[in-house]
Write a protein that holds these residues in place. Structure first.
Motif, short mmCIF file in Angstrom:
data_model
loop_
_atom_site.label_atom_id
_atom_site.label_comp_id
_atom_site.label_asym_id
_atom_site.label_seq_id
_atom_site.Cartn_x
_atom_site.Cartn_y
_atom_site.Cartn_z
N VAL A 118 64.25 -26.80 -28.64
CA VAL A 118 65.41 -27.61 -28.27
C VAL A 118 66.71 -26.91 -28.66
O VAL A 118 67.60 -26.69 -27.83
CB VAL A 118 65.34 -29.00 -28.93
CG1 VAL A 118 66.60 -29.82 -28.57
CG2 VAL A 118 64.10 -29.74 -28.47
N SER A 119 66.83 -26.51 -29.94
CA SER A 119 68.06 -25.88 -30.41
C SER A 119 68.09 -24.38 -30.14
O SER A 119 69.15 -23.76 -30.10
CB SER A 119 68.24 -26.12 -31.92
OG SER A 119 67.24 -25.42 -32.65
N GLY A 120 66.90 -23.78 -29.98
CA GLY A 120 66.83 -22.34 -29.78
C GLY A 120 66.94 -21.54 -31.07
O GLY A 120 66.95 -20.31 -31.03
N LEU A 121 67.04 -22.21 -32.20
CA LEU A 121 67.19 -21.52 -33.48
C LEU A 121 65.83 -21.23 -34.12
O LEU A 121 64.90 -22.03 -34.01
CB LEU A 121 68.03 -22.37 -34.44
CG LEU A 121 69.46 -22.67 -33.98
CD1 LEU A 121 70.17 -23.54 -35.01
CD2 LEU A 121 70.25 -21.38 -33.74
N GLU A 122 65.75 -20.09 -34.77
CA GLU A 122 64.51 -19.71 -35.45
C GLU A 122 64.47 -20.32 -36.85
O GLU A 122 65.50 -20.51 -37.49
CB GLU A 122 64.41 -18.19 -35.56
CG GLU A 122 64.15 -17.50 -34.23
CD GLU A 122 63.97 -16.01 -34.37
OE1 GLU A 122 63.32 -15.42 -33.50
OE2 GLU A 122 64.49 -15.43 -35.35
N TYR A 123 63.27 -20.63 -37.29
CA TYR A 123 63.08 -21.13 -38.64
C TYR A 123 61.70 -20.70 -39.15
O TYR A 123 60.85 -20.26 -38.36
CB TYR A 123 63.21 -22.66 -38.70
CG TYR A 123 62.15 -23.42 -37.92
CD1 TYR A 123 61.02 -23.94 -38.56
CD2 TYR A 123 62.26 -23.61 -36.54
CE1 TYR A 123 60.05 -24.62 -37.88
CE2 TYR A 123 61.28 -24.30 -35.84
CZ TYR A 123 60.18 -24.80 -36.50
OH TYR A 123 59.21 -25.48 -35.80
N ILE A 124 61.52 -20.79 -40.46
CA ILE A 124 60.25 -20.39 -41.07
C ILE A 124 59.48 -21.64 -41.45
O ILE A 124 60.03 -22.58 -42.03
CB ILE A 124 60.50 -19.53 -42.31
CG1 ILE A 124 61.24 -18.25 -41.92
CG2 ILE A 124 59.18 -19.17 -43.00
CD1 ILE A 124 61.62 -17.38 -43.11
N ARG A 125 58.19 -21.65 -41.14
CA ARG A 125 57.35 -22.79 -41.49
C ARG A 125 56.04 -22.29 -42.09
O ARG A 125 55.58 -21.17 -41.83
CB ARG A 125 57.07 -23.65 -40.27
CG ARG A 125 56.25 -22.95 -39.18
CD ARG A 125 55.93 -23.88 -38.04
NE ARG A 125 55.12 -23.22 -37.02
CZ ARG A 125 54.61 -23.83 -35.95
NH1 ARG A 125 54.84 -25.12 -35.77
NH2 ARG A 125 53.88 -23.15 -35.08
#
Length: 245
Positions: free
Chosen positions: A124-131
């Motif tokens: 949705v936001s196009g932002l990367e994140y770590i999970r």
């Protein structure tokens, strides 16, 4: 060829209980009076610290804890290649950094939390994140392979066998889960304007991520509305894509 004996948990262990479960496994090995060093695989550096605290709280005596991750001190990395000291057991707590290309003399036990971190993109936001995710079977095999090189070994998995069977064989390819903006720009600069038709080993067939990549490039002036790389970008080698973050 040396034998590797696998063991699985009898119940599902929540992620926040993994440090304590790892410490309990170390206690079990110590109480068994079996000799040999131990390597605990966790997801990240914070997990290393949590596991260390849980082990130290057990007051197990002659244990030396060594942390192995990308930013470890060189002395700790060098310790992994040394022979063990008689009368002292080494406990290595490691991330994926120690999964491959590492032979630890004296290592006989691996404790695997079955967890790791991956970079992914929010569609949705196009932002990367770590999970934090459950590790695929291939990763578990890599961790298991740290023992059984110079002697028989044991792998204590902190997850059930049913959990293991349900896991995918391999992790999701990076191109299928990360931001494609920079990659699309580089391809356009090389004359490949329709990236969707370009043959790749692991096709990123995610229309939302492709749409976001093209939209981002247009907003930054890297491409025109038709998706063709602009002259401004074509003459340069880099573009400040970090602006969108």
């Amino acid at each position: 060829r040396f034998t590797i004996t696998p063991r699985f948990a009898t119940r599902d262990i929540p992620s926040n209980q993994m440090p304590q479960a790892a410490a309990d496994a170390v206690l079990g090995i110590t109480n068994s009076n079996e000799e040999g060093d131990i390597m605990i695989f966790v997801a990240g550096v914070a997990d290393i610290d949590n596991a260390e605290r849980a082990i130290l709280a057990k007051n197990l005596g002659n244990l030396r804890i060594i942390k192995l991750h990308a930013n470890s001190d060189e002395s700790e990395k060098e310790e992994a290649g040394k022979d063990p000291t008689p009368g002292h057991r080494r406990v290595f707590i490691a991330t994926n950094f120690a999964e491959t290309g590492l032979t630890v003399p004296g290592l006989k036990f691996v404790i695997n939390t079955g967890e790791e971190y991956e970079i992914t993109v929010d569609p949705v936001s196009g932002l990367e994140y770590i999970r934090k995710i459950k590790q695929a079977k291939a990763g578990c095999t890599q961790r298991e392979g740290r023992v059984g090189r110079r002697s028989h070994g044991m792998v204590i998995n902190l997850f059930t066998e049913a959990d293991y069977i349900a896991r995918p064989d391999y992790p999701k390819a990076e191109i299928q889960r990360t931001d494609l903006t920079d990659l699309v720009l580089k391809m356009k600069k090389r004359g490949i304007q329709n990236f969707a038709d370009f043959q790749v080993l692991s096709s990123p067939l995610d229309e939302r991520r492709m749409a976001f990549a093209n939209e981002s490039l247009q907003k930054l002036g890297a491409t025109n509305p038709d998706g063709i790389s602009s002259k401004k970008i074509g003459r340069g080698n880099t573009h400040p894509l970090a602006i969108k973050y």
